[in-house]
Design an enzyme around this catalytic site. Structure first.
Site, PDB file in Angstrom:
ATOM      1  N   GLY A  13     -63.866  41.977  68.355  1.00  0.00           N
ATOM      2  CA  GLY A  13     -63.023  40.832  68.451  1.00  0.00           C
ATOM      3  C   GLY A  13     -61.704  41.135  68.376  1.00  0.00           C
ATOM      4  N   MET A  91     -70.245  41.286  76.626  1.00  0.00           N
ATOM      5  CA  MET A  91     -70.826  42.335  77.504  1.00  0.00           C
ATOM      6  C   MET A  91     -72.420  41.783  77.981  1.00  0.00           C
ATOM      7  SD  MET A  91     -68.863  44.581  76.969  1.00  0.00           S
ATOM      8  CE  MET A  91     -67.551  45.366  75.963  1.00  0.00           C
ATOM      9  N   LEU A  94     -73.355  36.629  82.769  1.00  0.00           N
ATOM     10  CA  LEU A  94     -73.193  35.437  82.397  1.00  0.00           C
ATOM     11  C   LEU A  94     -72.819  34.690  83.874  1.00  0.00           C
ATOM     12  CD1 LEU A  94     -72.750  32.646  80.498  1.00  0.00           C
ATOM     13  CD2 LEU A  94     -70.364  33.149  80.539  1.00  0.00           C
ATOM     14  N   ASN A 106     -61.160  37.202  82.233  1.00  0.00           N
ATOM     15  CA  ASN A 106     -61.591  38.296  81.793  1.00  0.00           C
ATOM     16  C   ASN A 106     -60.586  39.365  81.644  1.00  0.00           C
ATOM     17  OD1 ASN A 106     -63.646  40.289  80.816  1.00  0.00           O
ATOM     18  ND2 ASN A 106     -63.767  41.197  82.717  1.00  0.00           N
ATOM     19  N   HIS A 108     -60.295  43.580  81.872  1.00  0.00           N
ATOM     20  CA  HIS A 108     -60.984  45.058  82.147  1.00  0.00           C
ATOM     21  C   HIS A 108     -60.048  46.026  81.997  1.00  0.00           C
ATOM     22  CE1 HIS A 108     -64.074  47.462  83.977  1.00  0.00           C
ATOM     23  NE2 HIS A 108     -63.105  47.961  84.553  1.00  0.00           N
ATOM     24  N   GLU A 147     -69.697  38.040  90.526  1.00  0.00           N
ATOM     25  CA  GLU A 147     -70.199  39.742  90.621  1.00  0.00           C
ATOM     26  C   GLU A 147     -69.273  40.325  89.684  1.00  0.00           C
ATOM     27  OE1 GLU A 147     -69.010  41.355  94.672  1.00  0.00           O
ATOM     28  OE2 GLU A 147     -69.284  39.256  95.439  1.00  0.00           O
ATOM     29  N   ASP A 149     -66.572  42.106  87.799  1.00  0.00           N
ATOM     30  CA  ASP A 149     -65.211  42.638  87.897  1.00  0.00           C
ATOM     31  C   ASP A 149     -64.599  42.388  89.093  1.00  0.00           C
ATOM     32  OD1 ASP A 149     -65.532  43.554  85.136  1.00  0.00           O
ATOM     33  OD2 ASP A 149     -66.101  45.310  85.845  1.00  0.00           O
ATOM     34  N   GLN A 175     -55.527  49.154  75.776  1.00  0.00           N
ATOM     35  CA  GLN A 175     -55.530  48.111  74.900  1.00  0.00           C
ATOM     36  C   GLN A 175     -54.230  47.560  74.485  1.00  0.00           C
ATOM     37  OE1 GLN A 175     -58.607  49.209  72.031  1.00  0.00           O
ATOM     38  NE2 GLN A 175     -60.075  48.669  73.594  1.00  0.00           N
ATOM     39  N   GLU A 178     -53.540  45.508  77.487  1.00  0.00           N
ATOM     40  CA  GLU A 178     -54.294  44.295  77.403  1.00  0.00           C
ATOM     41  C   GLU A 178     -53.802  43.239  76.608  1.00  0.00           C
ATOM     42  OE1 GLU A 178     -58.323  44.930  76.396  1.00  0.00           O
ATOM     43  OE2 GLU A 178     -58.424  46.650  77.494  1.00  0.00           O
TER      44      GLU A 178
HETATM   45  C1  GAR Z   1     -61.719  45.042  75.585  1.00  0.00           C
HETATM   46  O1  GAR Z   1     -60.508  45.564  74.826  1.00  0.00           O
HETATM   47  C2  GAR Z   1     -61.748  45.646  76.750  1.00  0.00           C
HETATM   48  O2  GAR Z   1     -61.019  46.830  77.147  1.00  0.00           O
HETATM   49  C3  GAR Z   1     -63.190  45.856  77.104  1.00  0.00           C
HETATM   50  O3  GAR Z   1     -63.858  45.409  75.610  1.00  0.00           O
HETATM   51  C4  GAR Z   1     -62.684  45.391  74.620  1.00  0.00           C
HETATM   52  C5  GAR Z   1     -63.336  44.454  73.646  1.00  0.00           C
HETATM   53  O4  GAR Z   1     -62.966  44.697  72.371  1.00  0.00           O
HETATM   54  N1  GAR Z   1     -63.618  45.192  78.102  1.00  0.00           N
HETATM   55  C6  GAR Z   1     -64.757  45.431  78.956  1.00  0.00           C
HETATM   56  O5  GAR Z   1     -64.729  46.466  78.976  1.00  0.00           O
HETATM   57  C7  GAR Z   1     -65.122  44.606  80.107  1.00  0.00           C
HETATM   58  N2  GAR Z   1     -65.478  44.911  81.121  1.00  0.00           N
HETATM   59  P1  GAR Z   1     -63.019  43.672  71.160  1.00  0.00           P
HETATM   60  O6  GAR Z   1     -64.637  43.650  71.071  1.00  0.00           O
HETATM   61  O7  GAR Z   1     -62.537  44.380  70.018  1.00  0.00           O
HETATM   62  O8  GAR Z   1     -62.299  42.466  71.712  1.00  0.00           O
END
Ligand code: GAR
Length: 205
Positions: A13, A91, A94, A106, A108, A147, A149, A175, A178
């Site tokens: 999270g 993960m 959906l 989303n 990625h 589909e 990503d 991250q 992100e």
């Molecule tokens: C996200 O930071 C992202 O990099 C990855 O999961 C992390 C979730 O972290 N998402 C993917 O790989 C989607 N294909 P979190 O659970 O701490 O938010």
């Protein structure tokens, strides 16, 4: 306009926390109205509890079909009258019903269309980038379609791959990217500035 967000997660999270931090700082005009987790032990549920956000766990294995899993999640999103659904480390597969097209985002941890698709999530992505020898990776925020990503790309940020990188050091820098572009994309949505034509996204000035 303050938009209502449903956040779907399966893990720690940190993505939810970043959204909550931006809302608290006044840089994101949104309210998280519900959190749905596909895992009972997701720490993201604890973050939701601390922030006083209603949460629900929907386990795929407790549903008789993929359709039931999808329906229980969408029922919760609709019950809380969310304007936008945000995948935050969600993960599970959906399905996106037609009326929710371009209403689900989303993030990625790579530059789509590289290093993405089924099985490419979390550390698997960074391991694949390092193994391939790519010199550049990054983060992508996109609308979600049916589909992996694949939906229209809203924002991307590039991150250099360094010779000394491990999957963990690379993940840290991706991250950080992100954490910049996800709230930015959600804010553009809140401001009604995102225009999608076929799969091309324009941000209105
Ligand atoms: C996200 O930071 C992202 O990099 C990855 O999961 C992390 C979730 O972290 N998402 C993917 O790989 C989607 N294909 P979190 O659970 O701490 O938010």
């Amino acid at each position: 306009m303050t938009i209502r967000l449903a956040v779907l997660l399966s893990g720690g999270g940190t993505t939810l926390q970043n959204i909550l931090d931006h809302i608290a700082a006044g840089t994101l005009d949104a309210e998280v109205v519900c959190v749905v987790s596909s895992r009972a032990d997701a720490y993201g549920l604890e973050r939701a509890r601390k922030a006083g956000i209603p949460s629900l766990t929907v386990l795929r294995k407790e549903c008789t079909s993929a359709e039931e899993f999808d329906r229980r999640i969408w029922d919760s999103v609709h019950e809380h009258r969310a304007d936008l659904t945000v995948l935050a480390g969600f993960m599970s597969k959906l399905s996106i019903p037609g009326p929710n097209a371009n209403r689900v985002m989303n993030v990625h941890p790579a530059l789509i269309p590289a290093f993405c698709g089924q099985g490419m999530y979390g550390h698997h992505v960074h391991e694949a980038v390092l193994k391939y020898g790519a010199k550049l990776t990054g983060a992508t925020v996109h609308f979600v379609d049916n589909e992996y990503d694949h939906g229209p790309i809203i924002l991307q940020a590039a991150v250099p791959v360094l010779d000394k990188d491990t999957p963990d050091t690379l993940a840290d820098r991706v991250q950080a990217a992100e954490r910049e572009i996800y709230p930015q994309a959600i804010q553009y949505f809140a401001e009604g500035r995102i225009e999608v034509c076929n799969r091309l996204v324009r941000i209105r000035h």
